[in-house]
Design a protein around this motif. Structure first.
Motif, PDB file in Angstrom:
ATOM      1  N   UNK A  96      61.254 -69.597  61.060  1.00  0.00           N
ATOM      2  CA  UNK A  96      60.545 -68.532  60.349  1.00  0.00           C
ATOM      3  C   UNK A  96      59.217 -69.072  59.825  1.00  0.00           C
ATOM      4  N   UNK A  97      58.156 -68.330  60.099  1.00  0.00           N
ATOM      5  CA  UNK A  97      56.805 -68.690  59.661  1.00  0.00           C
ATOM      6  C   UNK A  97      56.201 -67.438  59.032  1.00  0.00           C
ATOM      7  N   UNK A  98      55.445 -67.595  57.978  1.00  0.00           N
ATOM      8  CA  UNK A  98      54.807 -66.446  57.344  1.00  0.00           C
ATOM      9  C   UNK A  98      53.447 -66.178  57.994  1.00  0.00           C
ATOM     10  N   UNK A  99      53.212 -64.922  58.343  1.00  0.00           N
ATOM     11  CA  UNK A  99      51.916 -64.513  58.867  1.00  0.00           C
ATOM     12  C   UNK A  99      50.954 -64.381  57.690  1.00  0.00           C
ATOM     13  N   UNK A 100      49.877 -65.145  57.711  1.00  0.00           N
ATOM     14  CA  UNK A 100      48.951 -65.167  56.577  1.00  0.00           C
ATOM     15  C   UNK A 100      48.271 -63.823  56.345  1.00  0.00           C
ATOM     16  N   UNK A 101      47.985 -63.073  57.414  1.00  0.00           N
ATOM     17  CA  UNK A 101      47.281 -61.799  57.270  1.00  0.00           C
ATOM     18  C   UNK A 101      48.147 -60.720  56.646  1.00  0.00           C
ATOM     19  N   UNK A 102      49.382 -60.573  57.159  1.00  0.00           N
ATOM     20  CA  UNK A 102      50.234 -59.491  56.670  1.00  0.00           C
ATOM     21  C   UNK A 102      51.232 -59.942  55.612  1.00  0.00           C
ATOM     22  N   UNK A 103      51.463 -61.239  55.515  1.00  0.00           N
ATOM     23  CA  UNK A 103      52.455 -61.737  54.567  1.00  0.00           C
ATOM     24  C   UNK A 103      53.884 -61.524  55.035  1.00  0.00           C
ATOM     25  N   UNK A 104      54.055 -61.048  56.271  1.00  0.00           N
ATOM     26  CA  UNK A 104      55.383 -60.789  56.826  1.00  0.00           C
ATOM     27  C   UNK A 104      55.869 -62.006  57.605  1.00  0.00           C
ATOM     28  N   UNK A 105      57.186 -62.191  57.659  1.00  0.00           N
ATOM     29  CA  UNK A 105      57.705 -63.331  58.435  1.00  0.00           C
ATOM     30  C   UNK A 105      57.531 -63.112  59.932  1.00  0.00           C
ATOM     31  N   UNK A 106      57.216 -64.177  60.648  1.00  0.00           N
ATOM     32  CA  UNK A 106      57.107 -64.167  62.097  1.00  0.00           C
ATOM     33  C   UNK A 106      58.194 -65.096  62.618  1.00  0.00           C
ATOM     34  N   UNK A 107      58.937 -64.659  63.601  1.00  0.00           N
ATOM     35  CA  UNK A 107      60.050 -65.438  64.119  1.00  0.00           C
ATOM     36  C   UNK A 107      59.743 -65.929  65.524  1.00  0.00           C
ATOM     37  N   UNK A 108      60.213 -67.113  65.834  1.00  0.00           N
ATOM     38  CA  UNK A 108      60.129 -67.615  67.198  1.00  0.00           C
ATOM     39  C   UNK A 108      61.330 -67.081  67.963  1.00  0.00           C
ATOM     40  N   UNK A 109      61.115 -66.622  69.185  1.00  0.00           N
ATOM     41  CA  UNK A 109      62.202 -66.098  69.999  1.00  0.00           C
ATOM     42  C   UNK A 109      62.801 -67.241  70.801  1.00  0.00           C
ATOM     43  N   UNK A 110      64.103 -67.220  70.934  1.00  0.00           N
ATOM     44  CA  UNK A 110      64.811 -68.279  71.643  1.00  0.00           C
ATOM     45  C   UNK A 110      65.043 -67.856  73.094  1.00  0.00           C
ATOM     46  N   UNK A 111      64.700 -68.748  74.025  1.00  0.00           N
ATOM     47  CA  UNK A 111      64.915 -68.513  75.445  1.00  0.00           C
ATOM     48  C   UNK A 111      65.863 -69.570  75.989  1.00  0.00           C
ATOM     49  N   UNK A 112      66.740 -69.173  76.890  1.00  0.00           N
ATOM     50  CA  UNK A 112      67.603 -70.099  77.616  1.00  0.00           C
ATOM     51  C   UNK A 112      67.494 -69.753  79.091  1.00  0.00           C
ATOM     52  N   UNK A 113      67.541 -70.754  79.955  1.00  0.00           N
ATOM     53  CA  UNK A 113      67.514 -70.490  81.386  1.00  0.00           C
ATOM     54  C   UNK A 113      68.392 -71.505  82.092  1.00  0.00           C
ATOM     55  N   UNK A 114      68.898 -71.098  83.252  1.00  0.00           N
ATOM     56  CA  UNK A 114      69.738 -71.977  84.044  1.00  0.00           C
ATOM     57  C   UNK A 114      70.432 -71.204  85.142  1.00  0.00           C
ATOM     58  N   UNK A 115      71.269 -71.910  85.875  1.00  0.00           N
ATOM     59  CA  UNK A 115      72.058 -71.302  86.940  1.00  0.00           C
ATOM     60  C   UNK A 115      73.330 -70.735  86.335  1.00  0.00           C
ATOM     61  N   UNK A 116      73.636 -69.500  86.663  1.00  0.00           N
ATOM     62  CA  UNK A 116      74.849 -68.865  86.141  1.00  0.00           C
ATOM     63  C   UNK A 116      76.070 -69.464  86.824  1.00  0.00           C
ATOM     64  N   UNK A 117      76.908 -70.134  86.026  1.00  0.00           N
ATOM     65  CA  UNK A 117      78.141 -70.727  86.561  1.00  0.00           C
ATOM     66  C   UNK A 117      79.304 -69.755  86.505  1.00  0.00           C
ATOM     67  N   UNK A 118      79.327 -68.921  85.478  1.00  0.00           N
ATOM     68  CA  UNK A 118      80.430 -67.987  85.339  1.00  0.00           C
ATOM     69  C   UNK A 118      80.201 -67.015  84.206  1.00  0.00           C
ATOM     70  N   UNK A 119      80.933 -65.921  84.263  1.00  0.00           N
ATOM     71  CA  UNK A 119      80.899 -64.896  83.226  1.00  0.00           C
ATOM     72  C   UNK A 119      82.315 -64.704  82.715  1.00  0.00           C
ATOM     73  N   UNK A 120      82.443 -64.607  81.409  1.00  0.00           N
ATOM     74  CA  UNK A 120      83.737 -64.482  80.773  1.00  0.00           C
ATOM     75  C   UNK A 120      83.754 -63.243  79.893  1.00  0.00           C
ATOM     76  N   UNK A 121      84.885 -62.918  79.313  1.00  0.00           N
ATOM     77  CA  UNK A 121      84.986 -61.736  78.460  1.00  0.00           C
ATOM     78  C   UNK A 121      84.019 -61.788  77.280  1.00  0.00           C
ATOM     79  N   UNK A 122      83.694 -62.998  76.830  1.00  0.00           N
ATOM     80  CA  UNK A 122      82.887 -63.115  75.623  1.00  0.00           C
ATOM     81  C   UNK A 122      81.494 -63.702  75.829  1.00  0.00           C
TER      82      UNK A 122
END
Length: 77
Positions: free
Chosen positions: A23-49
């Motif tokens: 979380x980082x504060x945007x100096x102009x608006x004073x609102x929090x700015x969040x970094x988005x998380x990315x993941x990538x890879x080869x799909x090995x399997x899909x499960x119920x959860x």
């Protein structure tokens, strides 16, 4: 609608997750700015959860489990 993830096993996918870190504060608006998380890879399997990916980091294969409630968007390559 439910997607049959198993039809994409072995394909490369990019996942954008709901969780935000650094979380980082945007100096102009004073609102929090969040970094988005990315993941990538080869799909090995899909499960119920969630999805299991395999990726390489620093020359080693790693496995990443992503619970479905954490998935915001998926790109299938």
């Amino acid at each position: 609608m439910q997607l049959n993830w198993n039809q994409f096993t072995g394909r490369m996918i990019n996942v954008t997750m709901h969780e935000n870190y650094g979380i980082v504060m945007d100096e102009k608006s004073g609102a929090p700015v969040y970094e988005i998380v990315f993941k990538s890879g080869t799909l090995l399997g899909a499960f119920d959860d969630g999805l299991l990916l395999e990726s390489q980091r620093d020359g080693a294969n790693i496995k990443i489990f992503i619970p479905f409630p954490s998935v915001k968007c998926v790109e299938i390559l």
